[in-house]
Design a protein around this motif. Sequence first.
Motif, mmCIF file in Angstrom:
data_model
loop_
_atom_site.group_PDB
_atom_site.id
_atom_site.type_symbol
_atom_site.label_atom_id
_atom_site.label_comp_id
_atom_site.label_asym_id
_atom_site.label_seq_id
_atom_site.Cartn_x
_atom_site.Cartn_y
_atom_site.Cartn_z
ATOM 1 N N VAL A 1 127.480 22.888 145.485
ATOM 2 C CA VAL A 1 128.732 22.146 145.703
ATOM 3 C C VAL A 1 128.561 21.178 146.875
ATOM 4 C CG1 VAL A 1 131.135 22.353 146.472
ATOM 5 C CG2 VAL A 1 130.271 23.856 144.684
ATOM 6 N N GLU A 2 127.939 21.646 147.947
ATOM 7 C CA GLU A 2 127.742 20.810 149.135
ATOM 8 C C GLU A 2 126.904 19.572 148.812
ATOM 9 O OE1 GLU A 2 127.953 19.521 153.114
ATOM 10 O OE2 GLU A 2 129.189 20.868 151.937
ATOM 11 N N VAL A 3 125.840 19.751 148.051
ATOM 12 C CA VAL A 3 124.963 18.631 147.700
ATOM 13 C C VAL A 3 125.617 17.741 146.635
ATOM 14 C CG1 VAL A 3 122.710 18.001 146.734
ATOM 15 C CG2 VAL A 3 122.880 19.886 148.359
ATOM 16 N N SER A 4 126.229 18.342 145.621
ATOM 17 C CA SER A 4 126.858 17.574 144.537
ATOM 18 C C SER A 4 127.985 16.697 145.047
ATOM 19 C CB SER A 4 127.380 18.513 143.450
ATOM 20 O OG SER A 4 126.320 19.183 142.841
ATOM 21 N N LYS A 5 128.677 17.173 146.060
ATOM 22 C CA LYS A 5 129.764 16.396 146.668
ATOM 23 C C LYS A 5 129.247 15.042 147.144
ATOM 24 C CE LYS A 5 130.586 16.998 150.904
ATOM 25 N NZ LYS A 5 130.785 17.577 152.201
#
Length: 181
Positions: free
Chosen positions: A68-72
Amino acid sequence: SHRWQYHAILFIAGFIFAKRTKRGRLIIHGAYLRIPIIGGLLKEFNLAQFFRSMESMITAGISLVKAVEVSKKTLRNEVYRTALESVYPALMHGVQLSEAIKPFPHIFPRQTQKIIKVGEQSGRFDETFRRITGFFEKAVQHKTQMLTVLIEPALVIFIGIFVGGLALSIFMPIYQISTVL
C-alpha cells in the motif's frame, strides 16, 4: 474593457500556484473527480493503477502494508494519495484493508471493499487484486471508447464549421470584388 484579461491572468496564476501546494492539488484533483463522465473515468483509472501495482507487489511476496505504501506513490491524484496516507497507519495497527478504506466510499466503491473483504477471508490477495484490476481496466477501456464515439460527431461538425468559415472568408471578398466590377 480589459478586466476579463486581468481575471484570466489571475486565475491562471492562482491555478499554477495552487498546483504547487499539497492543499491546492487536493482541491484541484478533487474537482477533477467531480466532473461528470471524466471524473468517473479518472476514478476508475486511478483504481486500476493502484490495484495493478498492489497485485504486482503481493505476487512478488511484499507485505500488504508495504505494498500500500509503495502503490500510493504510483498515483498522481492527490485525493487518492491523501486517503492512502491515512490508510497506511491503520494497516500498521492491524486494521484490515477493507475496513481501512471504508471511510472513503467516494473514491473506493463499496463493491471494491466487499471484494477485498472476500480476499482477506480467503487469503488470496493476488487473485483478488487481479480481479479488481481487470474490472477497472475494462471499465476505463469501455468509457474511453464511448467518449471517442460521442466526441467524433462533434469534432466533425466543428471541423465543418471551421472549414466553411475559412472558405467564406476567402470567397466573400472575391465575390464582392466581382460584383463591384
